[in-house]
Design an enzyme around this catalytic site. Structure first.
Site, PDB file in Angstrom:
ATOM      1  N   CYS A   1       4.678  -0.514  -7.666  1.00 37.59           N
ATOM      2  CA  CYS A   1       5.162  -1.750  -7.036  1.00 37.59           C
ATOM      3  C   CYS A   1       6.306  -2.352  -7.849  1.00 37.59           C
ATOM      4  O   CYS A   1       6.172  -2.602  -9.040  1.00 37.59           O
ATOM      5  CB  CYS A   1       4.024  -2.758  -6.906  1.00 37.59           C
ATOM      6  SG  CYS A   1       4.480  -4.172  -5.887  1.00 37.59           S
ATOM      7  N   CYS A  24      -3.893  -0.785  -3.040  1.00 37.71           N
ATOM      8  CA  CYS A  24      -4.295   0.559  -3.466  1.00 37.71           C
ATOM      9  C   CYS A  24      -3.741   0.812  -4.857  1.00 37.71           C
ATOM     10  O   CYS A  24      -2.709   0.243  -5.236  1.00 37.71           O
ATOM     11  CB  CYS A  24      -3.890   1.634  -2.455  1.00 37.71           C
ATOM     12  SG  CYS A  24      -2.187   2.197  -2.493  1.00 37.71           S
ATOM     13  N   CYS A  27       0.871  -1.169   0.000  1.00 37.38           N
ATOM     14  CA  CYS A  27       0.000   0.000   0.000  1.00 37.38           C
ATOM     15  C   CYS A  27       0.915   1.228   0.000  1.00 37.38           C
ATOM     16  O   CYS A  27       2.121   1.088   0.183  1.00 37.38           O
ATOM     17  CB  CYS A  27      -0.870  -0.039   1.254  1.00 37.38           C
ATOM     18  SG  CYS A  27      -2.348   0.931   1.137  1.00 37.38           S
TER      19      CYS A  27
END
Length: 144
Positions: A90, A83, A11
């Protein structure tokens, strides 16, 4: 067998959604899964995340927000972004893990306390459902 399965929840702030997901998977996976969470800009665990998980009988007070960089060299079997911003940034982790995206709006930004707490409860419920399904699918995979 699930034993070696390693999961990372990602997140932005690692303060709410990913922390609740980590606590739920640790609780529901009953030590058969190694679970962590991290954020691109970690802050602190939101008090409403702690309160929401307390209501489910899960204490996440010992969990610590951690930066993604702490896990850069770690292989994971599954990386789950919770999210949309985290999904975009990422990194790829070593190994041949699967990346999943379970996008939830950030409940922390809701100003009105009652509405915010309801949003936390809603997200915890949705996370629980997805994690239960995830665990069932892992068991089915291990049967093959």
């Amino acid at each position: 067998r699930l034993s070696p399965h390693r999961v990372l929840f990602v997140c932005t702030h690692n303060s709410a959604r990913s922390q609740m997901a980590e606590g739920l998977l640790r609780h529901l996976g009953q030590d058969k899964i190694s679970v962590s969470s991290a954020g691109s800009q970690p802050t602190r665990i939101h008090p409403d995340a702690i309160h929401t998980m307390d209501q489910l009988g899960i204490d996440i007070r010992e969990q610590q927000p951690r930066p993604l960089a702490d896990f850069a060299e770690h292989p994971f079997d599954t990386v789950i972004t919770v999210c949309d911003r985290a999904r975009e940034i990422c990194p790829t982790f070593p190994g041949h893990g699967t990346q999943l995206h379970w996008g939830f709006r950030d409940p922390v930004v809701i100003q009105e306390e009652q509405e915010r707490r309801l949003a936390f409860q809603y997200i915890a419920g949705r996370l629980r459902t997805r994690i239960e399904y995830f665990l069932v699918s892992l068991m089915k995979e291990s049967d093959h």
